[in-house]
Motif scaffolding. Structure first.
Motif, PDB file in Angstrom:
ATOM      1  N   MET A 274       3.537  -1.487  -1.934  1.00  0.00           N
ATOM      2  CA  MET A 274       2.624  -1.682  -3.051  1.00  0.00           C
ATOM      3  C   MET A 274       1.519  -0.635  -2.931  1.00  0.00           C
ATOM      4  O   MET A 274       0.931  -0.452  -1.883  1.00  0.00           O
ATOM      5  N   SER A 275       1.207  -0.006  -3.994  1.00  0.00           N
ATOM      6  CA  SER A 275       0.199   1.051  -3.962  1.00  0.00           C
ATOM      7  C   SER A 275      -1.208   0.464  -4.065  1.00  0.00           C
ATOM      8  O   SER A 275      -1.392  -0.699  -4.408  1.00  0.00           O
ATOM      9  N   ALA A 276      -2.178   1.297  -3.750  1.00  0.00           N
ATOM     10  CA  ALA A 276      -3.574   0.864  -3.799  1.00  0.00           C
ATOM     11  C   ALA A 276      -3.975   0.485  -5.215  1.00  0.00           C
ATOM     12  O   ALA A 276      -4.763  -0.442  -5.421  1.00  0.00           O
ATOM     13  N   ARG A 277      -3.427   1.165  -6.206  1.00  0.00           N
ATOM     14  CA  ARG A 277      -3.750   0.855  -7.601  1.00  0.00           C
ATOM     15  C   ARG A 277      -3.235  -0.531  -7.962  1.00  0.00           C
ATOM     16  O   ARG A 277      -3.934  -1.309  -8.622  1.00  0.00           O
ATOM     17  N   ASN A 278      -2.042  -0.873  -7.524  1.00  0.00           N
ATOM     18  CA  ASN A 278      -1.485  -2.199  -7.812  1.00  0.00           C
ATOM     19  C   ASN A 278      -2.268  -3.291  -7.093  1.00  0.00           C
ATOM     20  O   ASN A 278      -2.489  -4.367  -7.647  1.00  0.00           O
ATOM     21  N   ILE A 279      -2.667  -3.016  -5.857  1.00  0.00           N
ATOM     22  CA  ILE A 279      -3.461  -3.998  -5.110  1.00  0.00           C
ATOM     23  C   ILE A 279      -4.795  -4.244  -5.801  1.00  0.00           C
ATOM     24  O   ILE A 279      -5.230  -5.381  -5.953  1.00  0.00           O
ATOM     25  N   ALA A 280      -5.438  -3.185  -6.272  1.00  0.00           N
ATOM     26  CA  ALA A 280      -6.715  -3.334  -6.978  1.00  0.00           C
ATOM     27  C   ALA A 280      -6.532  -4.120  -8.262  1.00  0.00           C
ATOM     28  O   ALA A 280      -7.378  -4.953  -8.621  1.00  0.00           O
ATOM     29  N   ALA A 281      -5.435  -3.894  -8.981  1.00  0.00           N
ATOM     30  CA  ALA A 281      -5.186  -4.623 -10.225  1.00  0.00           C
ATOM     31  C   ALA A 281      -4.964  -6.100  -9.946  1.00  0.00           C
ATOM     32  O   ALA A 281      -5.465  -6.969 -10.674  1.00  0.00           O
ATOM     33  N   VAL A 282      -4.231  -6.409  -8.890  1.00  0.00           N
ATOM     34  CA  VAL A 282      -3.997  -7.813  -8.526  1.00  0.00           C
ATOM     35  C   VAL A 282      -5.304  -8.471  -8.111  1.00  0.00           C
ATOM     36  O   VAL A 282      -5.588  -9.613  -8.485  1.00  0.00           O
ATOM     37  N   MET A 283      -6.123  -7.779  -7.343  1.00  0.00           N
ATOM     38  CA  MET A 283      -7.395  -8.340  -6.901  1.00  0.00           C
ATOM     39  C   MET A 283      -8.325  -8.593  -8.078  1.00  0.00           C
ATOM     40  O   MET A 283      -9.037  -9.598  -8.114  1.00  0.00           O
ATOM     41  N   ARG A 284      -8.329  -7.705  -9.077  1.00  0.00           N
ATOM     42  CA  ARG A 284      -9.181  -7.913 -10.252  1.00  0.00           C
ATOM     43  C   ARG A 284      -8.758  -9.137 -11.035  1.00  0.00           C
ATOM     44  O   ARG A 284      -9.585  -9.844 -11.598  1.00  0.00           O
TER      45      ARG A 284
END
Length: 95
Positions: A1-11
């Protein structure tokens, strides 16, 4: 999982409702119990200090017949301790 996907999930996990929430009673029960013990400990300490100051005033008055500056201060502390010790009852009456 990329950092962008992790940030989207966290948001998506961050709640947007900023209104205060009251925690359930089973969460706050222990803290309320500790607070009650602390309150009664303070009240008992102040009551004992008030009695001790009263005893000191009685013996000082009995020895000299008049109260000096130190005894007057002890009297003020005794009256303040009794007032603070009874503040729980006063709060119930006022509120």
């Amino acid at each position: 999982m990329s950092a962008r996907n992790i940030a989207a999930v966290m948001r998506t996990e961050i709640p947007t409702d900023s209104s205060p929430k009251t925690p359930p009673a089973e969460v706050t029960a222990g803290l309320e119990q500790v607070g009650a013990w602390f309150y009664w400990g303070v009240v008992a300490t102040l009551a004992m200090l008030g009695v001790a100051a009263g005893i000191y005033l009685a013996t000082a008055y009995h020895r000299g017949g008049q109260l000096g500056e130190g005894e007057k201060r002890a009297g003020i502390v005794a009256v303040a301790a009794v007032l603070v010790a009874g503040s729980g009852g006063w709060a119930g009456i006022v509120l």
